[in-house]
Design an enzyme around this catalytic site. Sequence first.
Site, short mmCIF file in Angstrom:
data_model
loop_
_atom_site.label_atom_id
_atom_site.label_comp_id
_atom_site.label_asym_id
_atom_site.label_seq_id
_atom_site.Cartn_x
_atom_site.Cartn_y
_atom_site.Cartn_z
N ASP A 263 0.87 -1.18 0.00
CA ASP A 263 0.00 0.00 0.00
C ASP A 263 0.91 1.23 0.00
O ASP A 263 2.07 1.11 -0.37
CB ASP A 263 -0.97 -0.04 1.19
N HIS A 286 1.73 1.87 -3.26
CA HIS A 286 0.81 2.79 -3.92
C HIS A 286 1.42 4.19 -3.99
O HIS A 286 0.71 5.17 -4.07
CB HIS A 286 -0.53 2.85 -3.18
#
Length: 459
Positions: A263, A286
Amino acid sequence: MLFKPFVVFSLLSALTAIASPTWSALEEYEASLPRKTSKHQGTRPKIQISPHKPWSPLPTSPSRNRNCYVKSHNDGESDDSAYILDAINKCNNGGHVIFSQGTKYVIGTALNLTYLNHIDLDIQGYIQFTNDTDYWQAHAFSQVFQNVTTFFQLGGNDVNVYGGGTIDGNGQVWYDLYASNIYILRPVLFGTIGLHSGSISNLNLRYSPQYYNFVANSSNVVFSNISISGYSKSNNTAKNTDGWDTYRSSNIVIQNSVINNGDDCVSFKPNSTDILVQNLHCNGSHGISVGSLGQYVGEVDIVENVYVYNISMFNASDGARIKVWPGSPSELSGDLQGGGGSGRVNNITYDTMSISNVDYAIEITQCYGQKNLTLCNAFPSSLTISNVTMSNVHGTTSAKFDPITGYVVCSSETACSDIKLEGIAVVSPSGVENEFTCGDVDESLLQGIDCTTTNKGSN
Ligand SMILES: *[C@@H]1O[C@H](CO)[C@@H](O)[C@H](O)[C@H]1NC(C)=O
Ligand SMILES: *[C@@H]1O[C@H](CO)[C@@H](O)[C@H](O)[C@H]1NC(C)=O
Ligand SMILES: *[C@@H]1O[C@H](CO)[C@@H](O)[C@H](O)[C@H]1NC(C)=O
Ligand SMILES: *[C@@H]1O[C@H](CO)[C@@H](O)[C@H](O)[C@H]1NC(C)=O
Ligand SMILES: *[C@@H]1O[C@H](CO)[C@@H](O)[C@H](O)[C@H]1NC(C)=O
Ligand SMILES: *[C@@H]1O[C@H](CO)[C@@H](O)[C@H](O)[C@H]1NC(C)=O
Ligand SMILES: *[C@@H]1O[C@H](CO)[C@@H](O)[C@H](O)[C@H]1NC(C)=O
Ligand SMILES: *[C@@H]1O[C@H](CO)[C@@H](O)[C@H](O)[C@H]1NC(C)=O
Ligand SMILES: *[C@@H]1O[C@H](CO)[C@@H](O)[C@H](O)[C@H]1NC(C)=O
Ligand SMILES: *[C@@H]1O[C@H](CO)[C@@H](O)[C@H](O)[C@H]1NC(C)=O
Ligand SMILES: *[C@@H]1O[C@H](CO)[C@@H](O)[C@H](O)[C@H]1NC(C)=O
Ligand SMILES: *[C@@H]1O[C@H](CO)[C@@H](O)[C@H](O)[C@H]1NC(C)=O
């Protein structure tokens, strides 16, 4: 006499290694140990904050005047929390707590360590949290924001944590449990809560159930030389394993670290100000993200004065990212919905980023969670984005949005101002350079960018 305990320990660990066929983080850690006696006083590393300086100088930390060694059952399962508290309480206010090399410590109790004062925690050994998901769901510390909970909370004044050891969140049980119920609360591995002046360095963080670091209500803290990694061994992927999330914090430095996660590599949540991030290797993330912000109606979120320098971004959804929820309620998933909050993102710089296999090199959106751009534009964000510079971003994107390599979409003509891109050289797999989706931004400030599509295909 001195080497005798070590011989016993290494025999034991050799037996454990034979008994268990999987290469655990403990074995990985043991293999890296120098072959010497386990009990020694480490020295606090001198952390250079470089090449960029923090927004304000960090206070100096006086040297410590006594040592407290943490005892351990060292059987891999009995809770050592009482020993840990005992050593910390003896050495608080001026001492140096040592988790010995080659020793395993098990934590099965939520430790509220927000009262620390002038103390060093020298983690040379291996700390693992128990796999008792029922206990942790009932006792992990609730951190108000987004249902975040933490295994422990560390705060106070003038605290240094270092030592070359490992903190292991025993994440596998959580990855598997989350697959059957997305509403369970998975603890964050390392909670830095209300820490004013301190450093966290030279540590290995492994298998966090959720984020690796949550930094809240803190100021003047540097994280340096942190290694983050932990993948699921089952088919249930490790989700929301952000490297760092900062919240209500100011003058924070994150540098010289390697992050392998799934993430955000680093994420600046509401009220993160004066933040410096430099020299990171991020893999599988991310991106380095401002936000998401504007998630809650009635709240004012501010992210201001952020400098991000020299990032290598591999196999990620984004490189440099700003994500803001639109003005009306939207839903990304059952456990992630929002929109309608206000505030500002101001004075943000991303300088020098190399990307490889990244979906969007740059993504700025004020339509986070709202795929329908008609609806996003009908209720523009009341959280403004201003004075953003992204420069010297180069490398290749993934095939996901080929030929598009970036996305800069605001929700109205007035919600964003002074967003500048310069020195961008990002190429899609089909060889197209700098082709972006743009919407409601001043395109004359996007140097060298080809805004071929407008307002199409948000994610
Ligand atoms: C949890 O840890 C205990 C003690 O280390 C172990 O016996 C047990 O098998 C583990 N349970 C799971 C589900 O991994
Ligand atoms: C943690 O300890 C602090 C004092 O250091 C106290 O004020 C706070 O209420 C405690 N929090 C919890 C959840 O026990
Ligand atoms: C931070 O401080 C505020 C105000 O004292 C408090 O309400 C909040 O619970 C603290 N923790 C977090 C994570 O915000
Ligand atoms: C927090 O948890 C509650 C109950 O599980 C859930 O309804 C809510 O959506 C969660 N909030 C966030 C922000 O994830
Ligand atoms: C970074 O930390 C590791 C231990 O986690 C240590 O071996 C290494 O020397 C440190 N690197 C620097 C540059 O301090
Ligand atoms: C994981 O998924 C693969 C492919 O769908 C399947 O073949 C395998 O049996 C699964 N493994 C487990 C442990 O569920
Ligand atoms: C950039 O970061 C990498 C580590 O990711 C480091 O090796 C390199 O020296 C840094 N470059 C500068 C100019 O600081
Ligand atoms: C990224 O992580 C994968 C494992 O998921 C690994 O195979 C690969 O070597 C890593 N790449 C970099 C550049 O760190
Ligand atoms: C963030 O700062 C703003 C402005 O000071 C304040 O209104 C807001 O309540 C703060 N939010 C949080 C979560 O602390
Ligand atoms: C904005 O950020 C830059 C660093 O990128 C800094 O030099 C400048 O002082 C900041 N501006 C304000 C008004 O704080
Ligand atoms: C987007 O929302 C508008 C207004 O509700 C609706 O008319 C339109 O069909 C929606 N578009 C899509 C692609 O769902
Ligand atoms: C953008 O930066 C300029 C110069 O520092 C400042 O005057 C202006 O207020 C900033 N814009 C916003 C919306 O904060």
